[in-house]
Design an enzyme around this catalytic site. Structure first.
Site, PDB file in Angstrom:
ATOM      1  N   HIS A 233      37.908  43.258  42.092  1.00  0.00           N
ATOM      2  CA  HIS A 233      38.224  42.326  40.251  1.00  0.00           C
ATOM      3  C   HIS A 233      36.486  41.900  39.349  1.00  0.00           C
ATOM      4  O   HIS A 233      35.762  40.482  40.520  1.00  0.00           O
ATOM      5  CB  HIS A 233      38.446  40.962  40.548  1.00  0.00           C
ATOM      6  CG  HIS A 233      38.865  40.099  39.520  1.00  0.00           C
ATOM      7  ND1 HIS A 233      40.041  40.494  38.436  1.00  0.00           N
ATOM      8  CD2 HIS A 233      38.630  39.407  38.431  1.00  0.00           C
ATOM      9  CE1 HIS A 233      39.636  39.762  37.570  1.00  0.00           C
ATOM     10  NE2 HIS A 233      39.031  38.856  37.346  1.00  0.00           N
TER      11      HIS A 233
ATOM     12  N   ASP B 117      41.971  45.958  43.199  1.00  0.00           N
ATOM     13  CA  ASP B 117      42.318  44.904  42.220  1.00  0.00           C
ATOM     14  C   ASP B 117      43.288  44.435  42.696  1.00  0.00           C
ATOM     15  O   ASP B 117      44.275  43.618  42.109  1.00  0.00           O
ATOM     16  CB  ASP B 117      42.090  44.573  40.363  1.00  0.00           C
ATOM     17  CG  ASP B 117      41.558  43.144  40.190  1.00  0.00           C
ATOM     18  OD1 ASP B 117      41.817  42.033  40.529  1.00  0.00           O
ATOM     19  OD2 ASP B 117      41.092  42.827  38.789  1.00  0.00           O
TER      20      ASP B 117
ATOM     21  N   SER C  25      38.285  40.061  33.045  1.00  0.00           N
ATOM     22  CA  SER C  25      39.399  38.671  33.846  1.00  0.00           C
ATOM     23  C   SER C  25      39.532  38.131  32.612  1.00  0.00           C
ATOM     24  O   SER C  25      40.322  38.788  31.577  1.00  0.00           O
ATOM     25  CB  SER C  25      38.814  38.163  35.108  1.00  0.00           C
ATOM     26  OG  SER C  25      39.488  37.583  35.186  1.00  0.00           O
TER      27      SER C  25
END
Length: 804
Positions: free
Chosen positions: A520, A489, A369
């Site tokens: 995610h 995601d 991320s």
């Protein structure tokens, strides 16, 4: 259960013998033993926790050699048949006889596990070869058998033996011969070449280090560096209060023809601090800080781990800027210190300099991320010393995170977040009251600037977003790259990795891509994939220069199957430009490969009743169900749903579905959304990986543990699954930075690239296409009286289809 392994290095028997001796698993006498005696010797080495001969005999007696005999029942000169070997092999890996395999036919599960085959009774040399293969094969708990032995104390004698070579490699991968019970934890303050808070001094950045104690004696190690803006704490409540309202109308935009030039003033960089005090070692220690189990795994294997939160975080100088070049500078500054080109100090008073004397200067960046995003940003600078990045679920352009084709969109699960909200959430510098008092006016100005420049009014691509587009600078990349991303995601969407993958095609670095079926998430604790082993192979090569053929051995692309659990497919490419397109058309509610023979129009209206609108705002799963279910729902008149006939044969989509639509709006505004859906009652993979065993994956001897997870089939069948989606402001039909007027009632032909995918649509399933406007999960929600007319004669869907 299927154990997929891609990081096993092919070896010769000579190499196997040499490496087994290197880790003290066999000695010069082992090969001279008769087969049964050799088998017992190898088994005894496989029970490092057994401290006496009696205990070892008891462990051997717990293993079945045949359907009727235990190992203890075997008597010299018993021969070791292939079946006996296979039975022991599988039991040591954790497979249960009678449940997961048949002692009478162990090779029946050969397709699920790396099981060496022998066509004759085993010699002692065969056993040595087979045991080498056993050590590099995954157990049912998701790690190699050698890693399992590690957790049970196998390497402890070597850890405390000063003659042990460090680093130590086995099958091309670093082994745990560093003492994790004596790790050194310390902090230093790197002077970054920037003054992001304009206080007249270069920003000092706190850097947290965990390194093997052996480095105090002169051993140098490479570094795994994770840039994490979260690791000094977050301001979640303040971020929640700043969240933007997404229940706002779509407004008409003034026509523009592209990004306008912006004048930028450059403030002179303050001089570096004058160093007059003598150099000292780091003087600040750490407690428990940020952790990533993949990094933790490597601490015992001859790597240091470094975390830095960057500008504007607790115990560092500066202001948060969310992804701009200032943040990249602060990220890269840590690498410059690790490679000896920037100074650091033992404390925030910047009195005594300190060097990374323990660093080889070879650095890899890791993280998911925002963490992976900063790894990508650092790589695009071409910084020396950064040998590779392992970038997971990372942003490659911040516009594609918070905007889409001229629309303000919400990252999945974070409605109303934007760059200013994220900056506030990560501005942990304010958690020190004295710092907050000193910096509050500058911070308020910075936050207001972010809010203004991110431009939620238009959603257009502008200079603000262009400065946060790392893909512009991919030509500078010198580091080799591993990209990991989830095909489901909807936070950092697959477009982020696909566009970076495309941009990297002509960049002369080695790149690998792993696509999983998750949202995610991290995947280093999956049972079905040897991800940690792959990264060990990769990092041993990139940071230690071990000749293990990692570049060739690891597949260019590895994709998890969406229809079969624990199945992974290697490919040479993903979303290749030359992938042939398969065209589908809509007609009378059907999706077909036959072009329409006559013109038809379909309409849908975007405005819901006040009551229905309010209900969906607070019940997003219900909205998604009502949108995608093919039966009559409250959204039936507010969407256009097309379904194909059941497919005669499976198709595999690989790339970017392209939608061409001729549409008219009754207002001078409009947006178009589309979803591609798999229809068919089917037991699909769960939305999230299932927990298979708690605290099952050991990261070392008496060290940390990780939960074992993987995707499993859901217990019940589901009627549909989202494949891909996309959104477009009709005023930005040419480009995100170009705004054109909409003439009410006038048809416009627009193209909409949906999110890239790799998806197997099984035979018997139906392909679905849904056209609609407001996406309650993603876009702003104006609930405006707009009717859209779709000209079906000129509307088509082009799907990239893999052919075999």
């Amino acid at each position: 259960m299927r154990l997929n392994q891609f990081a096993i290095t092919p070896t010769t028997l000579e190499t196997e013998v040499r490496e087994l001796k290197r880790i003290h698993f066999i000695d010069d006498q082992t090969s001279q033993l008769p087969p049964l005696a050799a088998l017992i010797a190898l088994l005894d080495q496989s029970f490092p926790e057994a401290q006496s001969a009696a205990t070892k005999r008891n462990r051997r007696a717990g293993l079945m050699a045949t359907t009727t005999l235990t190992v203890a029942d075997l008597e010299a000169p018993a021969t070791i048949t292939p079946a006996i070997f296979a039975n022991l092999y599988l039991q040591l890996l954790g497979f249960e006889p009678g449940e997961q395999f048949d002692l009478a036919d162990p090779y029946a599960i050969n397709h699920l596990v790396n099981l060496p085959r022998f066509t004759h009774d085993l010699t002692t040399i065969d056993l040595i070869h087979g045991w080498y293969q056993l050590l590099v094969t995954h157990t049912v708990m998701g790690q190699t058998y050698l890693d399992d032995l590690t957790s049970r104390g196998y390497f402890e004698p070597l850890v405390h033996d000063p003659t042990t070579p460090r680093p130590l490699f086995f099958n091309g991968k670093a082994q745990p011969v560093y003492d994790v019970t004596t790790l050194i934890r310390e902090a230093v303050y790197v002077e970054s070449p920037q003054d992001s808070d304009s206080d007249g001094q270069r920003d000092l950045l706190k850097v947290e280090i965990t390194r093997p104690s052996e480095t105090a004696a002169g051993i140098k190690v490479p570094v795994l560096y994770t840039a994490s803006p979260y690791n000094q704490g977050t301001n979640d409540a303040a971020g929640d209060r700043l969240m933007h309202d997404v229940n706002v109308p779509l407004t008409e935009k003034r026509p523009t023809s592209g990004i306008s030039e912006t004048s930028s003033s450059t403030t002179p960089l303050p001089a570096a601090r004058t160093i007059t005090a003598p150099e000292e070692p780091a003087s600040e220690t750490l407690g428990n800080g940020f952790e990533y189990s993949l990094n933790d795994y490597f601490l015992a294997r001859g790597f240091a781990v470094v975390y830095a939160a960057g500008i504007g975080t607790k115990d560092s100088d500066g202001l948060r800027t969310t992804g701009d070049p200032q943040e990249t500078i602060s990220t890269v500054a840590v690498i410059q210190w690790l490679t000896g080109t920037l100074p650091a100090f033992t404390d925030r008073q910047a009195n005594h300099p300190t060097r990374a004397f323990w660093s080889t200067g070879n650095v890899a960046m890791t993280g998911r991320s925002y963490l992976g995003t900063l790894a990508t940003a650092a790589a695009t600078t071409g910084i020396d010393g950064l040998k590779t990045i392992i970038s997971e679920a990372a942003i490659s352009s911040w516009y594609d995170y918070y905007r889409e084709n001229g629309l303000v969109v919400a990252p999945g699960g974070f409605p109303g977040e934007d760059t200013d909200v994220l900056a506030l959430e990560t501005f942990s510098r304010q958690q020190r009251a004295g710092e907050a008092h000193k910096i509050q006016e500058k911070w308020r100005t910075q936050l207001n600037r972010l809010t203004h420049d991110q431009d939620r009014e238009t959603g257009n691509y502008n200079a603000f977003w262009d400065a946060r587009n790392y893909r512009k600078n991919v030509a500078h990349i010198k580091a080799d790259i591993v990209l990991v991303h989830g095909l489901n995601d909807w936070n950092v969407k697959p477009r982020q990795v696909e566009r970076l993958w495309q941009a990297l095609r002509d960049v002369p670095v080695t790149k690998k891509l792993i696509l999983h079926q998750g949202p995610h998430i991290y995947i280093n604790n999956f049972r079905s994939l040897d991800f940690t082993d792959m990264m060990n192979l990769w990092l041993s090569y990139k940071l230690y220069d071990v000749d293990n053929d990692a570049d060739q051995l690891l597949p260019p692309v590895l994709i998890q199957d969406n229809a079969k659990p624990e199945t992974w497919h290697p490919q040479t490419d993903w979303a290749a430009p030359e992938t042939p397109l398969q065209t589908w058309y809509g007609q009378n509610g059907l999706l077909t490969q036959q072009a329409p023979t006559h013109a038809t129009e379909s309409r849908f209206n975007d405005q819901l009743s006040t009551q229905t609108f309010a209900h969906y705002i607070h019940n997003l799963p219900q909205w998604a169900h009502d949108l995608m279910t093919p039966t009559i729902t409250p959204l039936t008149g507010h969407r256009l749903l097309l379904q194909s006939a059941p497919l005669n044969a499976a198709i595999t989509m690989d790339g970017v579905p392209q939608l061409t639509v001729t549409v008219a709006s009754t207002q001078p505004i409009g947006l178009l959304s589309a979803r591609l859906v798999d229809y068919g009652l089917f037991k699909r993979l769960g939305r999230l990986p299932a927990t298979l065993a708690g605290q099952a994956m050991d990261l070392g001897f008496h060290y940390r543990k990780e939960v074992l997870r993987d995707y499993q089939l859901a217990p019940t069948a589901s009627p549909y699954q989202l494949i891909s989606l996309g959104h477009l402001n009709l005023q930005n039909r040419q480009a995100p930075d170009v705004v054109q007027p909409i003439v009410p009632g006038q048809k416009m032909t627009v193209q909409l690239a949906l999110q890239p995918t790799h998806y197997v649509l099984p035979a018997g399933h139906q392909l679905g296409l849904i056209l609609y406007a407001t996406d309650f999960e993603m876009t702003i929600r104006g609930n405006q009286p707009i009717t859209y007319t779709i000209d079906m004669a000129t509307t088509r869907l082009d799907l990239p289809i893999l052919t075999k």
